[in-house]
Design a protein around this motif. Structure first.
Motif, PDB file in Angstrom:
ATOM      1  N   ASP A 188      34.076  44.520  33.027  1.00 37.35           N
ATOM      2  CA  ASP A 188      33.502  43.457  33.852  1.00 37.35           C
ATOM      3  C   ASP A 188      32.298  43.916  34.658  1.00 37.35           C
ATOM      4  N   LEU A 189      32.341  45.181  35.126  1.00 37.46           N
ATOM      5  CA  LEU A 189      31.272  45.670  36.001  1.00 37.46           C
ATOM      6  C   LEU A 189      30.268  46.543  35.260  1.00 37.46           C
ATOM      7  N   GLY A 190      30.490  46.778  33.955  1.00 32.51           N
ATOM      8  CA  GLY A 190      29.544  47.570  33.169  1.00 32.51           C
ATOM      9  C   GLY A 190      29.467  49.016  33.600  1.00 32.51           C
ATOM     10  N   MET A 191      30.609  49.627  33.908  1.00 33.29           N
ATOM     11  CA  MET A 191      30.644  51.007  34.388  1.00 33.29           C
ATOM     12  C   MET A 191      30.934  51.967  33.238  1.00 33.29           C
ATOM     13  N   SER A 192      30.241  53.116  33.223  1.00 30.79           N
ATOM     14  CA  SER A 192      30.532  54.176  32.260  1.00 30.79           C
ATOM     15  C   SER A 192      31.765  54.947  32.724  1.00 30.79           C
ATOM     16  N   THR A 231      31.861  58.071  33.461  1.00 30.96           N
ATOM     17  CA  THR A 231      31.439  58.926  34.569  1.00 30.96           C
ATOM     18  C   THR A 231      31.418  58.143  35.874  1.00 30.96           C
ATOM     19  N   LEU A 232      30.836  56.941  35.851  1.00 36.89           N
ATOM     20  CA  LEU A 232      30.767  56.132  37.065  1.00 36.89           C
ATOM     21  C   LEU A 232      32.158  55.671  37.492  1.00 36.89           C
ATOM     22  N   ALA A 233      33.005  55.312  36.521  1.00 31.85           N
ATOM     23  CA  ALA A 233      34.362  54.866  36.840  1.00 31.85           C
ATOM     24  C   ALA A 233      35.176  55.981  37.480  1.00 31.85           C
ATOM     25  N   SER A 234      34.900  57.226  37.092  1.00 31.51           N
ATOM     26  CA  SER A 234      35.631  58.360  37.676  1.00 31.51           C
ATOM     27  C   SER A 234      35.387  58.479  39.179  1.00 31.51           C
ATOM     28  N   LEU A 235      34.248  57.928  39.638  1.00 27.34           N
ATOM     29  CA  LEU A 235      33.938  57.984  41.072  1.00 27.34           C
ATOM     30  C   LEU A 235      34.910  57.142  41.905  1.00 27.34           C
ATOM     31  N   LEU A 236      35.593  56.183  41.275  1.00 29.34           N
ATOM     32  CA  LEU A 236      36.585  55.387  42.001  1.00 29.34           C
ATOM     33  C   LEU A 236      37.747  56.258  42.475  1.00 29.34           C
ATOM     34  N   THR A 237      37.952  57.399  41.804  1.00 25.38           N
ATOM     35  CA  THR A 237      38.937  58.371  42.265  1.00 25.38           C
ATOM     36  C   THR A 237      38.271  59.497  43.035  1.00 25.38           C
ATOM     37  N   LEU A 257      39.813  43.760  50.802  1.00 31.12           N
ATOM     38  CA  LEU A 257      38.442  43.359  50.473  1.00 31.12           C
ATOM     39  C   LEU A 257      38.128  43.494  48.984  1.00 31.12           C
ATOM     40  N   ARG A 258      38.970  44.216  48.244  1.00 34.68           N
ATOM     41  CA  ARG A 258      38.747  44.350  46.808  1.00 34.68           C
ATOM     42  C   ARG A 258      38.896  43.013  46.071  1.00 34.68           C
ATOM     43  N   ALA A 259      39.544  42.054  46.711  1.00 31.44           N
ATOM     44  CA  ALA A 259      39.681  40.727  46.113  1.00 31.44           C
ATOM     45  C   ALA A 259      38.327  40.052  45.936  1.00 31.44           C
ATOM     46  N   PHE A 260      37.316  40.521  46.686  1.00 33.55           N
ATOM     47  CA  PHE A 260      36.000  39.891  46.658  1.00 33.55           C
ATOM     48  C   PHE A 260      34.964  40.755  45.942  1.00 33.55           C
ATOM     49  N   THR A 261      35.430  41.678  45.112  1.00 35.58           N
ATOM     50  CA  THR A 261      34.521  42.581  44.396  1.00 35.58           C
ATOM     51  C   THR A 261      33.546  41.809  43.509  1.00 35.58           C
ATOM     52  N   ASN A 262      32.256  42.128  43.629  1.00 35.29           N
ATOM     53  CA  ASN A 262      31.243  41.493  42.776  1.00 35.29           C
ATOM     54  C   ASN A 262      30.293  42.505  42.141  1.00 35.29           C
ATOM     55  N   SER A 263      30.513  43.797  42.430  1.00 37.09           N
ATOM     56  CA  SER A 263      29.659  44.831  41.840  1.00 37.09           C
ATOM     57  C   SER A 263      30.374  46.176  41.909  1.00 37.09           C
ATOM     58  N   SER A 264      29.886  47.123  41.133  1.00 35.08           N
ATOM     59  CA  SER A 264      30.480  48.461  41.152  1.00 35.08           C
ATOM     60  C   SER A 264      30.249  49.142  42.502  1.00 35.08           C
ATOM     61  N   ILE A 265      29.088  48.893  43.122  1.00 36.93           N
ATOM     62  CA  ILE A 265      28.785  49.494  44.427  1.00 36.93           C
ATOM     63  C   ILE A 265      29.777  49.003  45.481  1.00 36.93           C
ATOM     64  N   TYR A 266      30.069  47.711  45.464  1.00 39.27           N
ATOM     65  CA  TYR A 266      31.031  47.133  46.414  1.00 39.27           C
ATOM     66  C   TYR A 266      32.393  47.796  46.242  1.00 39.27           C
ATOM     67  N   LEU A 267      32.832  47.957  44.995  1.00 43.43           N
ATOM     68  CA  LEU A 267      34.138  48.552  44.738  1.00 43.43           C
ATOM     69  C   LEU A 267      34.172  50.018  45.179  1.00 43.43           C
ATOM     70  N   LEU A 268      33.049  50.726  44.977  1.00 44.42           N
ATOM     71  CA  LEU A 268      32.974  52.120  45.407  1.00 44.42           C
ATOM     72  C   LEU A 268      33.005  52.236  46.929  1.00 44.42           C
ATOM     73  N   TRP A 309      41.983  41.358  37.936  1.00 44.73           N
ATOM     74  CA  TRP A 309      42.265  42.719  38.391  1.00 44.73           C
ATOM     75  C   TRP A 309      41.873  42.892  39.866  1.00 44.73           C
ATOM     76  N   LYS A 310      40.934  42.074  40.336  1.00 44.24           N
ATOM     77  CA  LYS A 310      40.534  42.145  41.749  1.00 44.24           C
ATOM     78  C   LYS A 310      41.713  41.824  42.655  1.00 44.24           C
ATOM     79  N   ASN A 311      42.413  40.737  42.362  1.00 42.09           N
ATOM     80  CA  ASN A 311      43.578  40.361  43.173  1.00 42.09           C
ATOM     81  C   ASN A 311      44.734  41.329  42.975  1.00 42.09           C
ATOM     82  N   GLY A 312      44.821  41.883  41.753  1.00 41.02           N
ATOM     83  CA  GLY A 312      45.856  42.879  41.506  1.00 41.02           C
ATOM     84  C   GLY A 312      45.675  44.104  42.380  1.00 41.02           C
ATOM     85  N   LEU A 313      44.420  44.531  42.561  1.00 37.44           N
ATOM     86  CA  LEU A 313      44.133  45.673  43.445  1.00 37.44           C
ATOM     87  C   LEU A 313      44.329  45.302  44.918  1.00 37.44           C
ATOM     88  N   ALA A 314      43.879  44.116  45.295  1.00 36.27           N
ATOM     89  CA  ALA A 314      43.944  43.691  46.704  1.00 36.27           C
ATOM     90  C   ALA A 314      45.373  43.480  47.184  1.00 36.27           C
TER      91      ALA A 314
END
Length: 395
Positions: free
Chosen positions: A36-40, A42-48, A88-99, A161-166
């Motif tokens: 959904d967010l077009g993350m590679s 490598t970029l997705a690993s930054l969430l951890t 606030l993850r329920a309102f995610t609209n970009s990878s930067i917001y989620l990070l 998945w946004k609501n699942g995380l929130a």
């Protein structure tokens, strides 16, 4: 006093529930996030990795905050931060917001985790091993339910998945009211927490650096699998659902080690023996994934048992070496701060190598080598701490 102790124990459990879902709930829905967010990878690993770096950085200041303000107040404030960021993850609209939400969650965990060690040292000084066991088990339960239920929650919440995380912000909502009561009930004012250490980190202590290195290796191993185990299993030809199941089983398999650690230490107090045993369990898990076609469930069980034991020991060792609640907080702060910054590199390296090499197999070779390094560090720590740590009675 009995009721007060029960209150503090329940508060400890609820606080520990909040220390993993913000990180571990991501892996079951990682495919949806990247799509959904077009993350590679490598970029997705930054969430951890980002929460772990922030966790480590904020841990540096936990002792000073506890010394200046009431420790229980800082724990409550940090849990509130975790809860708000998760919601606030329920309102995610970009990878930067989620990070950014990941960064705030890491900051909250970075304050809570070392201060809970001081909380245990302060209010349960004669039951440190048992309380660490309960603390570790509670974290494992929080991680397990978040991994196991995030995908079903995603489907329940209109495949979001946004609501699942929130959803996991509910854990903070349960903990905060109880900690507000703990603040009033606590009889240890911040000004009297310690007059000697004043929240300073043991940066000139060789034992502290050895322990910090060990915690870093343990953290790296744990979060590499927390972030990537489902994907590794999927790459071996299993379904995404089975990958999520393997991750859940790995988390649940930590429970025996965390629950039984006090009893195991009573039978055989040697920290060295248990560090070696639990690390070998992880190495066996890695080897099964790398060199055999045995069902990943076996690897998940070995991984969980090893990780659960090592994480519990890494929480207990600073308390072994500390002589006061503030010293326990500062030792825990240093080991977790720098150790978790080391650990944060792991998920990023795994993601980068996978993007570059197109396979998880070379990363498994690397993690096996790191496992043997953990054993060597464990032996060095227990040699340095033998006179104090290994000789302690476990209650």
């Amino acid at each position: 006093m009995v009721n007060r102790n029960k209150l503090f124990l329940l508060a400890l459990i609820l606080a520990a529930f909040n220390l993993r879902p913000g990180l571990t709930s991501v892996s079951p829905v990682l495919h949806g996030i990247t799509k959904d967010l077009g993350m590679s990878s490598t970029l997705a690993s930054l969430l951890t990795s980002i929460p772990l770096v922030c966790f480590g950085f904020c841990s540096l200041f936990a002792g000073r905050l506890a010394n200046r303000y009431q420790s229980e107040k800082m724990i409550t404030l940090a849990i509130t931060c975790i809860g708000i960021a998760t919601f606030l993850r329920a309102f995610t609209n970009s990878s930067i917001y989620l990070l950014i939400t990941a960064l705030l969650i890491g900051a909250g965990i970075g304050v809570v985790s070392p201060l809970l060690s001081g909380f245990i040292k302060s209010h349960f000084p004669d039951k440190a091993a048992s309380m660490i066991s309960i603390y570790s088990t509670s974290m494992v339960v929080g991680a397990s339910i978040s991994i196991g239920l995030t995908t079903p929650l995603q489907h329940w919440f209109n495949h979001s998945w946004k609501n699942g995380l929130a959803f996991w912000s509910i854990l903070a909502l349960l903990a905060i009211p109880l900690w507000l009561v703990v603040i009033k009930q606590s009889r240890i004012p911040a000004s009297n927490f310690s007059q000697k250490t004043k929240g300073s980190l043991p940066l000139k202590n060789k034992k502290a650096w050895l322990l910090t290195s060990f915690v870093g290796i343990v953290t790296l191993l744990f979060y590499c699998f927390a972030a990537w185990l489902p994907a590794i299993v999927e790459e071996k030809g299993w379904t995404p659902a089975f990958g999520g199941l393997a991750g859940t089983i790995a988390m649940i398999a930590q429970l025996p080690a965390t629950l039984l650690l006090p009893s195991l230490l009573k039978v055989l107090p040697s920290r060295r023996f248990w560090i070696t045993t639990f690390t070998l369990s992880i190495i066996i898990s890695l080897s099964l994934l790398c060199f055999t076609n045995v069902t990943p469930i076996v690897s998940s069980i070995c991984l969980g048992v090893g990780a659960g034991g090592l994480v519990s020991l890494s929480l207990l060792l600073p308390l072994d070496m500390a002589s006061s609640p503030m010293e326990a907080s500062t030792w825990s702060a240093m080991t977790q701060a720098i150790g978790y910054m080391i650990g944060a590199v792991g998920p990023f390296i795994i993601g980068f190598l996978h993007d570059y090499l197109g396979s998880f197999v070379p990363t498994l070779y690397l993690l096996i080598i790191i496992g043997f390094i953990a054993i060597l560090l464990g032996w060095k720590i227990t040699k340095s701490a033998k006179g104090k740590a290994e000789g302690l009675s476990v209650k």
